[in-house]
Design a protein around this motif. Structure first.
Motif, PDB file in Angstrom:
ATOM      1  N   PRO A 127       0.969  -1.297  -0.165  1.00 20.03           N
ATOM      2  CA  PRO A 127      -0.188  -0.114  -0.007  1.00 20.03           C
ATOM      3  C   PRO A 127       0.719   1.383   0.051  1.00 20.03           C
ATOM      4  O   PRO A 127       0.148   2.327  -0.211  1.00 20.03           O
ATOM      5  CB  PRO A 127      -0.827  -0.080   1.240  1.00 20.03           C
ATOM      6  CG  PRO A 127      -0.081  -0.968   1.874  1.00 20.03           C
ATOM      7  CD  PRO A 127       0.618  -1.985   1.283  1.00 20.03           C
ATOM      8  N   ASP A 128       2.211   1.188   0.512  1.00 20.03           N
ATOM      9  CA  ASP A 128       3.152   2.395   0.202  1.00 20.03           C
ATOM     10  C   ASP A 128       3.923   2.462  -0.870  1.00 20.03           C
ATOM     11  O   ASP A 128       4.688   3.400  -0.980  1.00 20.03           O
ATOM     12  CB  ASP A 128       3.966   2.272   1.643  1.00 20.03           C
ATOM     13  CG  ASP A 128       4.692   1.083   1.513  1.00 20.03           C
ATOM     14  OD1 ASP A 128       4.615   0.237   0.734  1.00 20.03           O
ATOM     15  OD2 ASP A 128       5.602   0.885   2.463  1.00 20.03           O
ATOM     16  N   ALA A 129       3.462   2.008  -2.052  1.00 19.80           N
ATOM     17  CA  ALA A 129       4.306   1.805  -3.082  1.00 19.80           C
ATOM     18  C   ALA A 129       3.499   2.073  -4.442  1.00 19.80           C
ATOM     19  O   ALA A 129       3.930   1.662  -5.566  1.00 19.80           O
ATOM     20  CB  ALA A 129       5.117   0.599  -3.460  1.00 19.80           C
ATOM     21  N   ILE A 130       2.476   2.804  -4.303  1.00 17.62           N
ATOM     22  CA  ILE A 130       1.563   3.241  -5.726  1.00 17.62           C
ATOM     23  C   ILE A 130       1.470   4.786  -5.500  1.00 17.62           C
ATOM     24  O   ILE A 130       0.818   5.542  -4.689  1.00 17.62           O
ATOM     25  CB  ILE A 130       0.318   2.592  -5.475  1.00 17.62           C
ATOM     26  CG1 ILE A 130       0.329   1.199  -5.005  1.00 17.62           C
ATOM     27  CG2 ILE A 130      -0.637   2.761  -6.828  1.00 17.62           C
ATOM     28  CD1 ILE A 130      -1.185   0.561  -5.029  1.00 17.62           C
ATOM     29  N   THR A 131       1.948   5.447  -6.570  1.00 22.19           N
ATOM     30  CA  THR A 131       2.075   6.915  -6.705  1.00 22.19           C
ATOM     31  C   THR A 131       0.616   7.146  -7.429  1.00 22.19           C
ATOM     32  O   THR A 131      -0.024   6.338  -7.854  1.00 22.19           O
ATOM     33  CB  THR A 131       3.176   7.262  -7.728  1.00 22.19           C
ATOM     34  OG1 THR A 131       2.925   6.781  -9.041  1.00 22.19           O
ATOM     35  CG2 THR A 131       4.524   6.744  -7.149  1.00 22.19           C
ATOM     36  N   GLU A 132       0.532   8.469  -7.248  1.00 21.75           N
ATOM     37  CA  GLU A 132      -0.871   9.070  -7.947  1.00 21.75           C
ATOM     38  C   GLU A 132      -0.707   8.676  -9.462  1.00 21.75           C
ATOM     39  O   GLU A 132      -1.838   8.399  -9.899  1.00 21.75           O
ATOM     40  CB  GLU A 132      -0.938  10.466  -7.655  1.00 21.75           C
ATOM     41  CG  GLU A 132      -2.160  11.224  -8.330  1.00 21.75           C
ATOM     42  CD  GLU A 132      -3.443  11.091  -7.501  1.00 21.75           C
ATOM     43  OE1 GLU A 132      -4.551  10.932  -7.997  1.00 21.75           O
ATOM     44  OE2 GLU A 132      -3.333  10.367  -6.367  1.00 21.75           O
ATOM     45  N   GLU A 133       0.260   8.695 -10.225  1.00 13.99           N
ATOM     46  CA  GLU A 133       0.572   8.483 -11.746  1.00 13.99           C
ATOM     47  C   GLU A 133       0.121   7.208 -11.822  1.00 13.99           C
ATOM     48  O   GLU A 133      -0.693   7.002 -12.718  1.00 13.99           O
ATOM     49  CB  GLU A 133       1.920   9.070 -11.979  1.00 13.99           C
ATOM     50  CG  GLU A 133       2.149  10.171 -12.392  1.00 13.99           C
ATOM     51  CD  GLU A 133       3.489  10.801 -12.795  1.00 13.99           C
ATOM     52  OE1 GLU A 133       3.635  11.711 -13.660  1.00 13.99           O
ATOM     53  OE2 GLU A 133       4.357   9.927 -12.484  1.00 13.99           O
ATOM     54  N   CYS A 134       0.526   6.476 -10.911  1.00 14.83           N
ATOM     55  CA  CYS A 134       0.386   4.866 -10.913  1.00 14.83           C
ATOM     56  C   CYS A 134      -1.120   4.502 -10.766  1.00 14.83           C
ATOM     57  O   CYS A 134      -1.687   3.650 -11.670  1.00 14.83           O
ATOM     58  CB  CYS A 134       1.243   4.070 -10.231  1.00 14.83           C
ATOM     59  SG  CYS A 134       1.173   2.332 -10.373  1.00 14.83           S
TER      60      CYS A 134
END
Length: 283
Positions: A127-134
């Protein structure tokens, strides 16, 4: 015959779901795109989760030293010997599969959609490894294929989260789940039964918590203690983990059936190879 099962299992099986949807057997082809994790490379910590070995749960994933195409068709050949004329889910399994530059992710995810009879993509991540762009890209991808994000939670208990070196808290999970829910992306949550010092009631509390969340399904792993991991070192020094694990782990499964009967349950067990030592517990 139990509801949601074509094999008389008491829970909503993944096989039943896919056969009902596609009228075909669906095989998951486990791939390795060479990602790492933020609690391995120093972004959130070092060493990774204490139960996870160097492969990041890629026990049956492809060889990251060869192309995705070669990985896919090598594993497909094995699958085809067991199940004929099936369709496939491309499963990005090892480590954290949104923890890479977006262009790399796009290239790999788009590539597998061109393979024969691929009907969807499963992406294992944290859950801490998804950016807004992603998130925005995944929203678009979800409109074009059967997309599932496999989101690692493992436990709701913060003391356990710190002990196993997850590197994120429960709020981080909730934020990620909300972002995925907003985009109507199916979420499959990973939990682990039998984590150090967790009681039967603690494991049941994790299941009850998830029963009130908007998730597509749940994957339950039993804890593995694997050589050359931090968890194995702890166990060797103090074998406190050998505590009727099976008896304790049965209770959360019973709670799942009682509190969450319509949840799609993808897995209630896991396995790993003897050598090299790979974990079935992450992300």
């Amino acid at each position: 015959m139990f509801k949601y099962s074509n094999t008389n299992k008491r829970y909503y099986t993944l096989d039943y779901y896919y056969k009902s949807k596609y009228n075909s057997k669906i095989s998951k082809i486990s791939l390795n795109q060479g990602c790492t994790c933020p609690n391995k490379d120093g972004t959130k910590g070092y060493g990774g989760c204490i139960y996870c070995s160097y492969s990041g749960s890629g026990d049956y994933a492809g060889n990251p030293n060869i192309s995705l195409t070669d990985q896919f068709y090598q594993i497909k050949e094995i699958m085809d010997k067991k199940w004929k004329n099936d369709k496939y889910i491309a499963y990005f399994q090892a480590n954290t599969n949104t923890y890479a530059p977006l262009e790399k992710l796009k290239k790999n995810f788009e590539e597998v959609l061109t393979y024969d009879n691929v009907v969807g993509i499963n992406i294992a991540t944290r859950p801490d490894a998804i950016t807004e762009e992603c998130y925005n890209y995944l929203e678009d991808l979800n409109k074009r294929t059967d997309l599932v994000i496999e989101l690692g939670l493992q436990t709701i208990h913060e003391e356990t989260t710190k002990l196993i070196n997850r590197g994120h808290d429960l709020k981080c999970f909730e934020d990620a789940l909300n972002e995925l829910n907003k985009r109507n992306i199916k979420v499959l949550v990973h939990v682990i039964n039998g984590l150090p010092y967790e009681t039967k009631d603690m494991m049941i509390e994790t299941i009850k918590y998830l029963s009130n969340k908007n998730i597509w399904g749940i994957k339950i792993h039993m804890l593995h203690i694997i050589k050359n991991t931090k968890l194995a070192q702890i166990y060797e020094e103090k074998p406190l983990l050998n505590y009727r694990v099976l008896q304790k782990c049965q209770a959360p499964l019973q709670a799942l059936l009682r509190h969450y009967p319509d949840s799609l349950t993808q897995k209630v067990r896991a396995r790993h190879r003897k050598y090299p030592s790979n974990s079935g517990n992450c992300p």
